[in-house]
Write an enzyme that holds these catalytic residues in place. Structure first.
Site, PDB file in Angstrom:
ATOM      1  N   THR A  28      -0.499   1.675   6.871  1.00  0.00           N
ATOM      2  CA  THR A  28      -0.357   0.486   6.032  1.00  0.00           C
ATOM      3  C   THR A  28      -0.284  -0.726   6.932  1.00  0.00           C
ATOM      4  O   THR A  28       0.418  -0.713   7.935  1.00  0.00           O
ATOM      5  CB  THR A  28       0.890   0.535   5.143  1.00  0.00           C
ATOM      6  N   GLY A  29      -1.022  -1.757   6.582  1.00  0.00           N
ATOM      7  CA  GLY A  29      -0.995  -2.960   7.415  1.00  0.00           C
ATOM      8  C   GLY A  29      -2.307  -3.693   7.296  1.00  0.00           C
ATOM      9  O   GLY A  29      -3.046  -3.504   6.330  1.00  0.00           O
ATOM     10  N   TRP A  30      -2.571  -4.491   8.281  1.00  0.00           N
ATOM     11  CA  TRP A  30      -3.779  -5.314   8.269  1.00  0.00           C
ATOM     12  C   TRP A  30      -4.961  -4.403   8.548  1.00  0.00           C
ATOM     13  O   TRP A  30      -5.263  -4.050   9.677  1.00  0.00           O
ATOM     14  CB  TRP A  30      -3.634  -6.403   9.322  1.00  0.00           C
ATOM     15  N   ASP A  81      -8.753  -0.258   5.359  1.00  0.00           N
ATOM     16  CA  ASP A  81      -8.653   1.037   6.051  1.00  0.00           C
ATOM     17  C   ASP A  81      -8.252   2.189   5.135  1.00  0.00           C
ATOM     18  O   ASP A  81      -8.539   3.353   5.440  1.00  0.00           O
ATOM     19  CB  ASP A  81      -7.621   0.943   7.177  1.00  0.00           C
ATOM     20  N   THR A 113       0.866  -1.191   0.000  1.00  0.00           N
ATOM     21  CA  THR A 113       0.000   0.000   0.000  1.00  0.00           C
ATOM     22  C   THR A 113       0.893   1.228   0.000  1.00  0.00           C
ATOM     23  O   THR A 113       1.990   1.195   0.555  1.00  0.00           O
ATOM     24  CB  THR A 113      -0.870  -0.022   1.282  1.00  0.00           C
ATOM     25  N   ARG A 117     -14.515  -6.581  -0.245  1.00  0.00           N
ATOM     26  CA  ARG A 117     -13.883  -6.178   1.024  1.00  0.00           C
ATOM     27  C   ARG A 117     -13.236  -4.794   0.881  1.00  0.00           C
ATOM     28  O   ARG A 117     -12.559  -4.509  -0.096  1.00  0.00           O
ATOM     29  CB  ARG A 117     -12.826  -7.216   1.406  1.00  0.00           C
ATOM     30  N   VAL A 118     -13.465  -3.960   1.853  1.00  0.00           N
ATOM     31  CA  VAL A 118     -12.817  -2.643   1.854  1.00  0.00           C
ATOM     32  C   VAL A 118     -11.976  -2.544   3.118  1.00  0.00           C
ATOM     33  O   VAL A 118     -12.446  -2.870   4.211  1.00  0.00           O
ATOM     34  CB  VAL A 118     -13.870  -1.511   1.822  1.00  0.00           C
TER      35      VAL A 118
HETATM   36  N1  ASP Z   1      -4.007  -1.541   4.730  1.00  0.00           N
HETATM   37  C1  ASP Z   1      -4.253  -2.177   3.473  1.00  0.00           C
HETATM   38  C2  ASP Z   1      -5.598  -2.853   3.526  1.00  0.00           C
HETATM   39  O1  ASP Z   1      -5.909  -3.472   4.520  1.00  0.00           O
HETATM   40  C3  ASP Z   1      -3.218  -3.182   3.090  1.00  0.00           C
HETATM   41  C4  ASP Z   1      -1.775  -2.747   3.232  1.00  0.00           C
HETATM   42  O2  ASP Z   1      -1.474  -1.742   3.855  1.00  0.00           O
HETATM   43  O3  ASP Z   1      -0.900  -3.435   2.671  1.00  0.00           O
HETATM   44  O4  ASP Z   1      -6.318  -2.788   2.556  1.00  0.00           O
END
Ligand code: ASP
Length: 341
Positions: free
Chosen positions: A257-259, A238, A207, A235-236
């Site tokens: 960025t992350g989960w 953050d 991301t 699915r959406v």
């Molecule tokens: N945060 C992003 C999501 O969950 C994924 C990511 O940061 O790699 O869509």
């Protein structure tokens, strides 16, 4: 009425003068960008890959710098930097976005301007080459903050300056392989009857996001993503959600960025800036508390970039790596990938 007009004109003149003065005095600006957090081990990244990734981060820093050094707005700078990252197949946004569970790309993006609190976002778009640009257009040309799916596509149809591509334009070999591996893992788990809810931890990255402070003292943030590999259709995460993956106010801006599910549940981007505003925390302390404690406490992981109006920058992450780059107010500039940099 005449008095009011005179007052308004005087205020506009004062504001313009202040902006000119800031610019002429070489007003300070700063920029921080990320290309995603996740499992990024030195041993897994070839020297050539690393060079290419750092070069792509540099292109984005250049794009933002060109805007900011000319006295342009933080809003234009974050858009320019994120467009550059979307254009690179190296990151999970725009070209190079991950595949969802039905083998397609659904892209999310958002943008926010701090001092006006204007924001725009799109979710689940499939044919927009640069989702961050559409997010900005939603902000500026619609009365809404977020448009999703078909509605966002139809809105894009009516914008002559939004470039469209076929969904397969976003395809890349690397992401396709990632999808195959994710499917195999899912199948194996289903067969073994041992679905590990933590299985997604650190299994994504790419991301992109940017936060900028311009010479006028204003902050803006933008974030763009393909989401998570093998995500369910619809699915959406953050990234397009104001307050979760993106936030900007008059003193602070954050891109996460992350989960994503954990970033939504922790209102990560807003929480970091709220700690600065309400508790008077330093940017670093606020960002560390949320990323290193609150998100992992719930079982999530990831990272964030944050910037305040003094030009302080924080880039915490609780994964093994996060692609990142910065230009500080004193001109210090760099890129980093791993923890020990
Ligand atoms: N945060 C992003 C999501 O969950 C994924 C990511 O940061 O790699 O869509």
């Amino acid at each position: 009425m005449r008095l009011l007009m005179t007052l308004v004109l005087a205020m506009v003149a004062m504001n313009t003068n202040a902006q000119d003065a800031a610019h002429e005095a070489g007003g300070r600006f700063a920029l921080v960008i990320h290309g995603g957090a996740g499992v990024i081990e030195r041993a897994d990244l070839s020297a050539a890959d690393e060079r290419e990734i750092r070069a792509a981060l540099d292109v984005a820093l250049d794009a933002g710098h060109a805007v900011l050094s000319a006295g342009g707005t933080a809003l234009d700078a974050v858009q320019a930097a994120v467009v550059a990252l979307e254009e690179s197949p190296r990151f999970n946004a725009g070209k190079g976005a991950v595949y969802n569970a039905i083998g397609r790309h659904e892209l999310d993006a958002s943008i926010m301007e701090g001092h006006t609190r204007r924001a725009g976002a799109v979710a689940g778009v499939t044919t927009v080459r640069n989702p961050v640009t559409l997010a900005r257009v939603v902000m500026e040309r619609s009365p809404h903050v977020m448009l999703m799916g078909d509605g966002a596509e139809q809105f894009a149809d009516r914008q002559p300056d939004i470039e469209r591509v076929g969904n397969d334009w976003f395809d890349t070999e690397t992401r396709y392989e990632q999808l195959q591996r994710a499917r195999e893992r899912e199948q194996a788990e289903a067969q073994a009857g041992e679905v590990d809810p933590q299985d997604l931890k650190g299994k994504y990255f790419g991301t992109v996001g940017a936060v900028a402070l311009d010479v006028h003292g204003h902050i803006a943030t933008a974030t763009s993503t393909g989401g998570m590999t093998n995500k369910k259709f619809g699915r959406v995460g953050d990234s397009p959600i104001v307050g979760a993956g993106t936030w900007a106010d008059e003193r602070c801006g954050v891109s996460g960025t992350g989960w994503g599910e954990f970033f939504i549940r922790n209102a990560v981007a807003h929480d970091i800036c709220a700690r600065v505003a309400y508790r008077g925390d330093t940017l670093q302390a606020a960002a560390d508390e949320v990323i290193m404690k609150r998100v992992p406490e719930l079982g999530g992981d990831g990272g964030a970039i944050a910037l305040d109006r003094e030009g302080n920058i924080a880039m915490p992450f609780n994964t093994s790596g996060m692609y990142r780059g910065w230009i500080k107010p004193d001109g210090d500039r760099g890129t980093a990938i791993f923890r020990e940099e």
